[in-house]
Write an enzyme that holds these catalytic residues in place. Structure first.
Site, PDB file in Angstrom:
ATOM      1  N   ASP A   1       3.637   0.355  11.708  1.00  0.00           N
ATOM      2  CA  ASP A   1       2.361  -0.536  11.376  1.00  0.00           C
ATOM      3  C   ASP A   1       2.861  -1.894  11.680  1.00  0.00           C
ATOM      4  O   ASP A   1       1.531  -2.198  11.682  1.00  0.00           O
ATOM      5  CB  ASP A   1       2.470  -0.387   9.875  1.00  0.00           C
ATOM      6  CG  ASP A   1       2.829   1.410   9.785  1.00  0.00           C
ATOM      7  OD1 ASP A   1       3.477   1.393   8.009  1.00  0.00           O
ATOM      8  OD2 ASP A   1       2.639   2.547  10.530  1.00  0.00           O
TER       9      ASP A   1
ATOM     10  N   ARG B   1      -4.291   9.774   3.973  1.00  0.00           N
ATOM     11  CA  ARG B   1      -2.235  10.374   3.629  1.00  0.00           C
ATOM     12  C   ARG B   1      -2.355  10.949   2.712  1.00  0.00           C
ATOM     13  O   ARG B   1      -1.363  11.751   2.879  1.00  0.00           O
ATOM     14  CB  ARG B   1      -1.975   9.901   4.853  1.00  0.00           C
ATOM     15  CG  ARG B   1      -0.291  10.288   5.627  1.00  0.00           C
ATOM     16  CD  ARG B   1      -0.553  11.111   6.644  1.00  0.00           C
ATOM     17  NE  ARG B   1       0.873  12.141   6.434  1.00  0.00           N
ATOM     18  CZ  ARG B   1       0.734  13.274   7.794  1.00  0.00           C
ATOM     19  NH1 ARG B   1      -0.870  14.287   7.787  1.00  0.00           N
ATOM     20  NH2 ARG B   1       2.298  13.454   7.621  1.00  0.00           N
TER      21      ARG B   1
ATOM     22  N   ARG C   1       0.119  14.381  12.967  1.00  0.00           N
ATOM     23  CA  ARG C   1       0.430  14.129  12.139  1.00  0.00           C
ATOM     24  C   ARG C   1       1.009  15.811  10.611  1.00  0.00           C
ATOM     25  O   ARG C   1       0.632  15.863   9.915  1.00  0.00           O
ATOM     26  CB  ARG C   1      -0.235  13.457  10.984  1.00  0.00           C
ATOM     27  CG  ARG C   1      -0.524  12.688  11.980  1.00  0.00           C
ATOM     28  CD  ARG C   1      -1.104  11.086  11.367  1.00  0.00           C
ATOM     29  NE  ARG C   1      -0.494  10.623  10.754  1.00  0.00           N
ATOM     30  CZ  ARG C   1      -0.719   9.238   9.564  1.00  0.00           C
ATOM     31  NH1 ARG C   1      -1.927   9.016   9.510  1.00  0.00           N
ATOM     32  NH2 ARG C   1       0.193   8.931   8.974  1.00  0.00           N
ATOM     33  N   PRO C   2       1.903  16.636  11.386  1.00  0.00           N
ATOM     34  CA  PRO C   2       2.539  17.903  10.567  1.00  0.00           C
ATOM     35  C   PRO C   2       2.806  16.850   8.697  1.00  0.00           C
ATOM     36  O   PRO C   2       3.505  16.376   8.893  1.00  0.00           O
ATOM     37  CB  PRO C   2       3.339  18.258  11.596  1.00  0.00           C
ATOM     38  CG  PRO C   2       4.317  17.113  11.773  1.00  0.00           C
ATOM     39  CD  PRO C   2       3.065  15.794  12.439  1.00  0.00           C
ATOM     40  N   ILE C   3       3.402  18.189   8.606  1.00  0.00           N
ATOM     41  CA  ILE C   3       3.708  17.982   7.195  1.00  0.00           C
ATOM     42  C   ILE C   3       4.790  19.669   7.186  1.00  0.00           C
ATOM     43  O   ILE C   3       4.798  19.653   5.712  1.00  0.00           O
ATOM     44  CB  ILE C   3       2.570  17.888   5.662  1.00  0.00           C
ATOM     45  CG1 ILE C   3       2.297  19.660   5.708  1.00  0.00           C
ATOM     46  CG2 ILE C   3       1.670  17.241   6.392  1.00  0.00           C
ATOM     47  CD1 ILE C   3       1.615  19.618   4.220  1.00  0.00           C
ATOM     48  N   ASP C   4       4.956  19.377   8.238  1.00  0.00           N
ATOM     49  CA  ASP C   4       6.496  20.201   8.102  1.00  0.00           C
ATOM     50  C   ASP C   4       7.857  20.843   7.433  1.00  0.00           C
ATOM     51  O   ASP C   4       8.317  20.965   7.412  1.00  0.00           O
ATOM     52  CB  ASP C   4       7.154  21.245   9.308  1.00  0.00           C
ATOM     53  CG  ASP C   4       6.963  20.075  10.382  1.00  0.00           C
ATOM     54  OD1 ASP C   4       6.597  18.992  10.234  1.00  0.00           O
ATOM     55  OD2 ASP C   4       8.255  20.050  11.017  1.00  0.00           O
ATOM     56  N   GLN C   5       8.212  18.968   6.810  1.00  0.00           N
ATOM     57  CA  GLN C   5       9.499  18.409   7.289  1.00  0.00           C
ATOM     58  C   GLN C   5       8.994  18.366   5.423  1.00  0.00           C
ATOM     59  O   GLN C   5       9.718  19.013   4.113  1.00  0.00           O
ATOM     60  CB  GLN C   5       9.754  17.010   7.651  1.00  0.00           C
ATOM     61  CG  GLN C   5      10.305  17.191   9.157  1.00  0.00           C
ATOM     62  CD  GLN C   5      11.293  18.132   9.600  1.00  0.00           C
ATOM     63  OE1 GLN C   5      11.910  17.985   8.979  1.00  0.00           O
ATOM     64  NE2 GLN C   5      10.889  19.610  10.341  1.00  0.00           N
TER      65      GLN C   5
ATOM     66  N   LYS D   1       0.614  -1.578   0.150  1.00  0.00           N
ATOM     67  CA  LYS D   1      -0.715  -0.312  -0.064  1.00  0.00           C
ATOM     68  C   LYS D   1       0.844   1.334  -0.160  1.00  0.00           C
ATOM     69  O   LYS D   1       0.439   1.774  -0.533  1.00  0.00           O
ATOM     70  CB  LYS D   1      -1.056   0.017   1.185  1.00  0.00           C
ATOM     71  CG  LYS D   1      -1.906   1.055   0.973  1.00  0.00           C
ATOM     72  CD  LYS D   1      -2.668   1.610   2.753  1.00  0.00           C
ATOM     73  CE  LYS D   1      -1.804   1.961   3.861  1.00  0.00           C
ATOM     74  NZ  LYS D   1      -1.331   3.592   4.199  1.00  0.00           N
ATOM     75  N   ASN D   2       2.214   1.460   0.966  1.00  0.00           N
ATOM     76  CA  ASN D   2       2.385   2.309   0.811  1.00  0.00           C
ATOM     77  C   ASN D   2       3.775   3.040   0.601  1.00  0.00           C
ATOM     78  O   ASN D   2       4.356   3.632  -0.281  1.00  0.00           O
ATOM     79  CB  ASN D   2       3.603   2.786   2.493  1.00  0.00           C
ATOM     80  CG  ASN D   2       1.618   2.575   3.296  1.00  0.00           C
ATOM     81  OD1 ASN D   2       1.391   3.401   3.224  1.00  0.00           O
ATOM     82  ND2 ASN D   2       2.496   2.245   5.043  1.00  0.00           N
TER      83      ASN D   2
ATOM     84  N   CYS E   1      -5.396   8.061   9.454  1.00  0.00           N
ATOM     85  CA  CYS E   1      -5.309   7.196  10.192  1.00  0.00           C
ATOM     86  C   CYS E   1      -4.965   9.029  11.542  1.00  0.00           C
ATOM     87  O   CYS E   1      -3.999   9.393  11.915  1.00  0.00           O
ATOM     88  CB  CYS E   1      -4.181   6.901  10.747  1.00  0.00           C
ATOM     89  SG  CYS E   1      -4.867   4.936   9.525  1.00  0.00           S
TER      90      CYS E   1
HETATM   91  C1  EPZ Z   1       3.891   6.908   6.046  1.00  0.00           C
HETATM   92  O1  EPZ Z   1       3.417   7.861   6.679  1.00  0.00           O
HETATM   93  C2  EPZ Z   1       2.696   5.499   6.296  1.00  0.00           C
HETATM   94  N1  EPZ Z   1       1.870   6.060   5.921  1.00  0.00           N
HETATM   95  C3  EPZ Z   1       2.552   5.375   8.022  1.00  0.00           C
HETATM   96  O2  EPZ Z   1       1.588   4.065   7.662  1.00  0.00           O
HETATM   97  C4  EPZ Z   1       4.009   4.814   9.374  1.00  0.00           C
HETATM   98  O3  EPZ Z   1       2.682   4.396   9.917  1.00  0.00           O
HETATM   99  C5  EPZ Z   1       4.465   5.671   9.078  1.00  0.00           C
HETATM  100  O4  EPZ Z   1       5.381   6.682   7.508  1.00  0.00           O
HETATM  101  C6  EPZ Z   1       5.622   5.841   9.602  1.00  0.00           C
HETATM  102  O5  EPZ Z   1       6.547   4.672   8.937  1.00  0.00           O
HETATM  103  C7  EPZ Z   1       1.523   6.313   4.357  1.00  0.00           C
HETATM  104  O6  EPZ Z   1       3.225   5.556   3.753  1.00  0.00           O
HETATM  105  C8  EPZ Z   1       0.909   6.551   3.347  1.00  0.00           C
HETATM  106  P1  EPZ Z   1       6.061   9.724   8.591  1.00  0.00           P
HETATM  107  P2  EPZ Z   1       4.053   9.160   7.653  1.00  0.00           P
HETATM  108  O7  EPZ Z   1       6.453  11.472   7.211  1.00  0.00           O
HETATM  109  O8  EPZ Z   1       5.067   9.430   5.854  1.00  0.00           O
HETATM  110  C9  EPZ Z   1       6.165  13.092  12.496  1.00  0.00           C
HETATM  111  C10 EPZ Z   1      -0.223   2.698   7.266  1.00  0.00           C
HETATM  112  O9  EPZ Z   1      -0.648   2.494   8.088  1.00  0.00           O
HETATM  113  N2  EPZ Z   1       6.570  14.045  11.284  1.00  0.00           N
HETATM  114  O10 EPZ Z   1       7.349   8.640   8.613  1.00  0.00           O
HETATM  115  O11 EPZ Z   1       2.279  10.283   7.531  1.00  0.00           O
HETATM  116  C11 EPZ Z   1       5.398  12.737  11.919  1.00  0.00           C
HETATM  117  O12 EPZ Z   1       4.574  13.233  13.194  1.00  0.00           O
HETATM  118  C12 EPZ Z   1      -0.135   4.286   7.743  1.00  0.00           C
HETATM  119  O13 EPZ Z   1      -0.265   2.428   6.759  1.00  0.00           O
HETATM  120  C13 EPZ Z   1       6.955  15.929  11.509  1.00  0.00           C
HETATM  121  O14 EPZ Z   1       6.896  15.608  12.622  1.00  0.00           O
HETATM  122  O15 EPZ Z   1       4.677   8.825   8.730  1.00  0.00           O
HETATM  123  C14 EPZ Z   1       5.505  11.553  12.965  1.00  0.00           C
HETATM  124  O16 EPZ Z   1       6.177  11.555  14.394  1.00  0.00           O
HETATM  125  C15 EPZ Z   1      -0.218   5.074   9.092  1.00  0.00           C
HETATM  126  N3  EPZ Z   1       6.864  16.310  10.384  1.00  0.00           N
HETATM  127  C16 EPZ Z   1       6.832  10.664  12.450  1.00  0.00           C
HETATM  128  O17 EPZ Z   1       7.743  11.991  11.600  1.00  0.00           O
HETATM  129  C17 EPZ Z   1       6.139  16.064   9.110  1.00  0.00           C
HETATM  130  O18 EPZ Z   1       6.503  16.813   8.154  1.00  0.00           O
HETATM  131  C18 EPZ Z   1       7.028  10.000  11.183  1.00  0.00           C
HETATM  132  O19 EPZ Z   1       5.639  10.020  10.286  1.00  0.00           O
HETATM  133  C19 EPZ Z   1       6.594  14.749   8.933  1.00  0.00           C
HETATM  134  C20 EPZ Z   1       6.556  13.344   9.737  1.00  0.00           C
END
Ligand code: EPZ
Length: 463
Positions: free
Chosen positions: A339, A127, A156-160, A56-57, A151
């Protein structure tokens, strides 16, 4: 639902447009809005063979990536899940040509596409819609996409993501729930991610592949789906090195070309089936996997007394003794995947002793614990730490899925529990697991998908 979406639904289900197919499809769409449940009679050992689908991801990033070229791309091993349907529907609504060649192969062409704005309603449903930001920015140097959904795992910020886009020369503005990006000229840059972020790493790659010059992403995520996106883009003519390590180098190229590519097997779906086999004391061969991707899960399962035999593209999971406690801390890959946390915590309720599960990625990923308690689990949660007293048994109950992997955990609990479990809100689960009932029934699970109202769910199972 707009007629064009209906058409897409038909494209997938039928190739000939007849009145009968049209109404068949209408019926299916209506069903999507009717309450559906899984009803499970637990206590049966799973045994036999299960085939894992594409990830999926990975798929939800590869589909928007097709926007980066003007030639058709064929994606194979695409999972049959609603997040993929939504991604394909967004492509279709934006003007791309989308055609299912068979159940798991889709041909997508963004040739001549001029639209850089993603429809709000579709985008906010998941997402992964944020990948359209990186892909559209990479194609048009501008993009307009709603803030993502997904979810409920806490903040769930997108600042990065925005930091990466700005580094490449884009101006970012968020208003009325939309993210607007615009760049005079996209140029390669040094991007240091303050947080290891899967989404931000993927989006930086998508935006950088056609930018002028060299981009270096540091502190990059290393998940298997990151590598899959890099491989897909490279098969289109991109120049990406280092995916799978924490430094990814991208030399921008002027154009990309069409390709045919097979989506990587789903590490988390495979892990979910491994845990289901263990929770039922079963013996299951899980096929179409990459054992290396499963190492963090395999090592934990072995630690608690589960046998895991690794072959080239499959793993055999079998149990021949009691399960014992362990501690788990979820981390970015190659750590134990977040996950898989709900599924593993469920298994530990069946192990002897006290286990401790620490959620290292998300703020709130224990919302499923209340539902497990209805089934007899003894779990106490304090912030990001859950203490699990292994009771060795669970009993069936009516429960609700609160998110995708929480739902998967409840299925595992239902399969292992004594009696009948009814799981509501299964739309969460069907976002990430395709043909789940069919796959589980094939290895002996007593699981039905029923549409309420049904006189009683128990009749549905015994019927
Ligand atoms: C992806 O989410 C997956 N989703 C998630 O899977 C998975 O849990 C996650 O990666 C971690 O492996 C998809 O790929 C669609 P992150 P994503 O950016 O990209 C923080 C599932 O069950 N963060 O790696 O949203 C964030 O808050 C789903 O399949 C920032 O601070 O996760 C978190 O604490 C659920 N700023 C950490 O980083 C940002 O700009 C990891 O988030 C982005 C993230």
């Amino acid at each position: 639902m707009a007629a064009q979406n209906l058409l897409l639904c038909l494209t997938k289900e039928q190739t000939d447009f007849t009145e009968e197919n049209f109404f068949g499809c209408l019926l299916k769409l209506r069903r999507e809005n009717v309450l559906e449940k899984y009803v499970i009679r637990g206590g049966r050992r799973l045994s036999g063979e299960i085939e894992v689908s594409g990830a999926k991801n990975a798929a939800v990033a590869l589909i928007p990536a097709v926007l980066l070229c003007d030639e058709p791309c064929v994606l194979e091993n695409v999972p049959d899940i609603s997040d993929v349907s939504i991604s394909l529907r967004i492509m279709y609504e934006m003007g791309a040509k989308v055609e299912y060649l068979d159940k798991t192969t889709v041909r997508i062409s963004a040739e001549g596409l001029k639209n850089f704005c993603v429809p709000y309603e579709s985008a906010r449903r998941m997402r992964a819609s944020y990948y359209f930001l990186g892909a559209l920015l990479g194609r048009f140097s501008k993009a307009r996409v709603s803030m993502p959904g997904g979810c409920p795992l806490g903040d769930r910020p997108i600042d990065q993501h925005l930091k990466a886009f700005s580094a490449l020369g884009a101006k970012c503005n968020i208003e009325y729930g939309m993210v607007d990006l615009y760049a005079e000229h996209l140029r390669g840059s040094q991007i240091y991610l303050d947080v290891v972020s899967v989404g931000a790493t993927m989006n930086a790659m998508l935006a950088a592949v056609r930018a002028d010059g060299l981009t270096v992403i540091e502190n990059a995520a290393k998940e298997p789906h990151i590598v899959d996106l890099a491989n897909f883009l490279n098969s289109m003519g991109a120049d990406i090195m280092g995916a799978g390590t924490d430094v990814i180098k991208i030399r921008g190229v002027k154009n990309l070309h069409g390709t045919t590519y097979s989506v990587v097997p789903d590490q988390i779906e495979a892990g979910t089936f491994m845990v289901a086999a263990a929770a039922t004391g079963g013996d299951v061969l899980i096929k179409n996997v990459i054992p290396k991707h499963l190492e963090p899960i395999t090592s934990k399962l072995r630690k608690i007394g589960v046998n895991v035999d690794e072959y080239d593209d499959s793993v055999r999971v079998w149990v021949d003794g009691p399960l014992v406690r362990t501690n788990i801390k979820t981390m970015p890959h190659p750590g134990f995947p977040t996950d898989m946390q709900p599924q593993m915590a469920t298994l530990l309720t069946l192990a002897e002793g006290t286990s401790i599960v620490t959620e290292g990625v998300w703020e709130q990923r224990f919302r499923y614990v209340d539902e497990l308690r209805r089934m007899g689990a003894d779990i106490s949660v304090d912030g990001k730490v859950a203490v699990i007293e292994g009771t060795g048994k669970l009993t069936g109950a009516p429960v609700k899925a609160c998110d995708l992997r929480a739902g998967a955990a409840l299925i595992i609990a239902g399969l292992a529990a004594k009696g009948i479990t009814e799981i509501e809100d299964i739309y969460h689960i069907e976002r990430g697991y395709g043909n789940l009932v069919e796959k589980l029934r094939k290895v002996g699970a007593d699981i039905q998908k029923v549409t309420s109202p049904v006189a009683t769910m128990r009749e549905a199972v015994s019927g």
